[in-house]
Scaffold this active site. Sequence first.
Site, PDB file in Angstrom:
ATOM      1  NE  ARG A 176       6.959  -3.936   6.124  1.00 32.35           N
ATOM      2  CZ  ARG A 176       5.507  -3.905   6.279  1.00 32.35           C
ATOM      3  NH1 ARG A 176       4.865  -3.329   5.206  1.00 32.35           N
ATOM      4  NH2 ARG A 176       4.841  -4.189   7.367  1.00 32.35           N
ATOM      5  NE  ARG A 223      -4.446  -1.418   9.999  1.00 36.28           N
ATOM      6  CZ  ARG A 223      -3.411  -0.961   9.478  1.00 36.28           C
ATOM      7  NH1 ARG A 223      -3.239   0.319   8.932  1.00 36.28           N
ATOM      8  NH2 ARG A 223      -2.355  -1.753   9.200  1.00 36.28           N
ATOM      9  NE  ARG A 259       6.362  -1.497  10.399  1.00 40.26           N
ATOM     10  CZ  ARG A 259       5.319  -1.575   9.703  1.00 40.26           C
ATOM     11  NH1 ARG A 259       5.142  -0.945   8.647  1.00 40.26           N
ATOM     12  NH2 ARG A 259       4.019  -2.089  10.085  1.00 40.26           N
ATOM     13  NE  ARG A 300       1.527  -5.726  10.914  1.00 41.55           N
ATOM     14  CZ  ARG A 300       2.750  -5.549  10.381  1.00 41.55           C
ATOM     15  NH1 ARG A 300       3.638  -6.295  10.818  1.00 41.55           N
ATOM     16  NH2 ARG A 300       3.048  -5.032   9.260  1.00 41.55           N
ATOM     17  CE  LYS A 338      -2.129  -0.846   3.908  1.00 36.58           C
ATOM     18  NZ  LYS A 338      -1.743  -2.477   4.201  1.00 36.58           N
TER      19      LYS A 338
HETATM   20  N1  ADP Z   1      -6.574   2.854  10.825  1.00 40.27           N
HETATM   21  C1  ADP Z   1      -5.753   2.622  11.992  1.00 40.27           C
HETATM   22  N2  ADP Z   1      -6.625   1.650  12.946  1.00 40.27           N
HETATM   23  C2  ADP Z   1      -5.880   1.370  14.086  1.00 40.27           C
HETATM   24  N3  ADP Z   1      -4.895   0.923  14.131  1.00 40.27           N
HETATM   25  C3  ADP Z   1      -3.869   1.701  13.136  1.00 40.27           C
HETATM   26  C4  ADP Z   1      -4.449   2.343  12.003  1.00 40.27           C
HETATM   27  N4  ADP Z   1      -3.578   2.428  11.094  1.00 40.27           N
HETATM   28  C5  ADP Z   1      -2.304   2.184  11.619  1.00 40.27           C
HETATM   29  N5  ADP Z   1      -2.481   1.625  13.087  1.00 40.27           N
HETATM   30  C6  ADP Z   1      -1.778   0.877  13.980  1.00 40.27           C
HETATM   31  O1  ADP Z   1      -0.275   1.319  13.326  1.00 40.27           O
HETATM   32  C7  ADP Z   1       0.346  -0.066  13.067  1.00 40.27           C
HETATM   33  C8  ADP Z   1       1.114  -0.079  11.866  1.00 40.27           C
HETATM   34  O2  ADP Z   1       0.241   0.380  10.677  1.00 40.27           O
HETATM   35  P1  ADP Z   1       0.732   0.102   9.228  1.00 40.27           P
HETATM   36  O3  ADP Z   1       2.113   0.636   9.003  1.00 40.27           O
HETATM   37  O4  ADP Z   1      -0.296   0.602   8.449  1.00 40.27           O
HETATM   38  O5  ADP Z   1       1.072  -1.403   9.208  1.00 40.27           O
HETATM   39  P2  ADP Z   1       0.628  -2.607   8.022  1.00 40.27           P
HETATM   40  O6  ADP Z   1       2.039  -3.040   7.708  1.00 40.27           O
HETATM   41  O7  ADP Z   1       0.303  -3.611   8.906  1.00 40.27           O
HETATM   42  O8  ADP Z   1      -0.297  -2.330   7.178  1.00 40.27           O
HETATM   43  C9  ADP Z   1      -0.976  -1.004  13.138  1.00 40.27           C
HETATM   44  O9  ADP Z   1      -0.491  -2.496  13.462  1.00 40.27           O
HETATM   45  C10 ADP Z   1      -1.725  -0.287  14.194  1.00 40.27           C
HETATM   46  O10 ADP Z   1      -1.343  -0.794  15.315  1.00 40.27           O
END
Ligand code: ADP
Length: 299
Positions: A190, A156, A234, A245, A79
């Site tokens: 990553r 989300r 990360r 996740r 994404k």
């Molecule tokens: N829209 C959201 N709602 C709730 N938690 C979020 C949201 N966006 C990000 N987070 C938090 O930030 C963390 C990292 O997000 P992100 O970088 O988007 O991870 P991913 O690689 O899983 O898509 C998530 O695991 C969550 O804890």
Amino acid sequence: MAALTRLLARPRSFSLTRTFSVAASTTETDSLLRFSPPSPSPSPSPSPSPSSSLPRFARIDPDDRNVQWVFLGCPGVGKGTYASRLSNLLGVPHIATGDLVRDEMKSSGPLATQLTEIANQGKLVSDEIIIDLLGKRLEAGEAKGELGFILDGFPRTIRQAEILEGVADIDLVINLKLREDVLIEKCLGRRICSQCGGNFNIANIDIKGGNGCPGIYMAPLLPPPGCVTKLITRADDTEEVVKERLRIYNDMSQPVEEFYRGRGKLLEFDLPGGIPESWPKLLQVLNLDDHDDKQSAAA
Ligand SMILES: Nc1ncnc2c1ncn2[C@@H]1O[C@H](COP(=O)(O)OP(=O)(O)O)[C@@H](O)[C@H]1O
């Protein structure tokens, strides 16, 4: 909050019809893109009344603006990569709520410890906190004259989607898809340069096709020599946390795909491979042209 409101409430000036008519007539892309028509009787849920800790959004009269797009997809699908490329191409900010959470984690703010604990376990942050962080980011952007956005990692949950739907005319929701074994490998591969912040991936994915399943090749995205010794991973990219996740995505975020499918906004895009294979196809289905990319390919 009027500033945020105005940004969120502008009309759908981007040509969704054009996008989808091109996609529908492009046979080569049919296997990559599945535009989901709206369900026969979409059942819009009533807007939830956000708690008092959420920003107060309201619609105001539409005005000219740039695109308001959303990227959905499992952790590791890419994404961030494609949202960032499209944001450069279209001149709108790429707003990743994961980045907002990580910025807050690095700060000395009151939420830092709580967010670190939640994110490092692969859990979702509460809707209230994430909407507060996003609201502040959008307000700051609007003060700088931003006129649209590409959201990555938001919404989300259905509640987040309903709140966003209550305040913004989202033009398009791009749902990126990849098989789960590849998602896990990509998350584990990553790496981030602790100095320049560049994102890389050391995974070399080369899965042969068979039994009716297509193969997939994704070359690693290796760092330049200057970043090699500064790479970090990360804390939530361990196998255990990535699987958690993915489980949470399936439970909480997959219903969001259905939410947008029912409203006729969902564009399904199965990634055919790495960036060199996927980026031109994505541009094609979006009816966009990346002159810079073509020039660098021709060079
Ligand atoms: N829209 C959201 N709602 C709730 N938690 C979020 C949201 N966006 C990000 N987070 C938090 O930030 C963390 C990292 O997000 P992100 O970088 O988007 O991870 P991913 O690689 O899983 O898509 C998530 O695991 C969550 O804890």
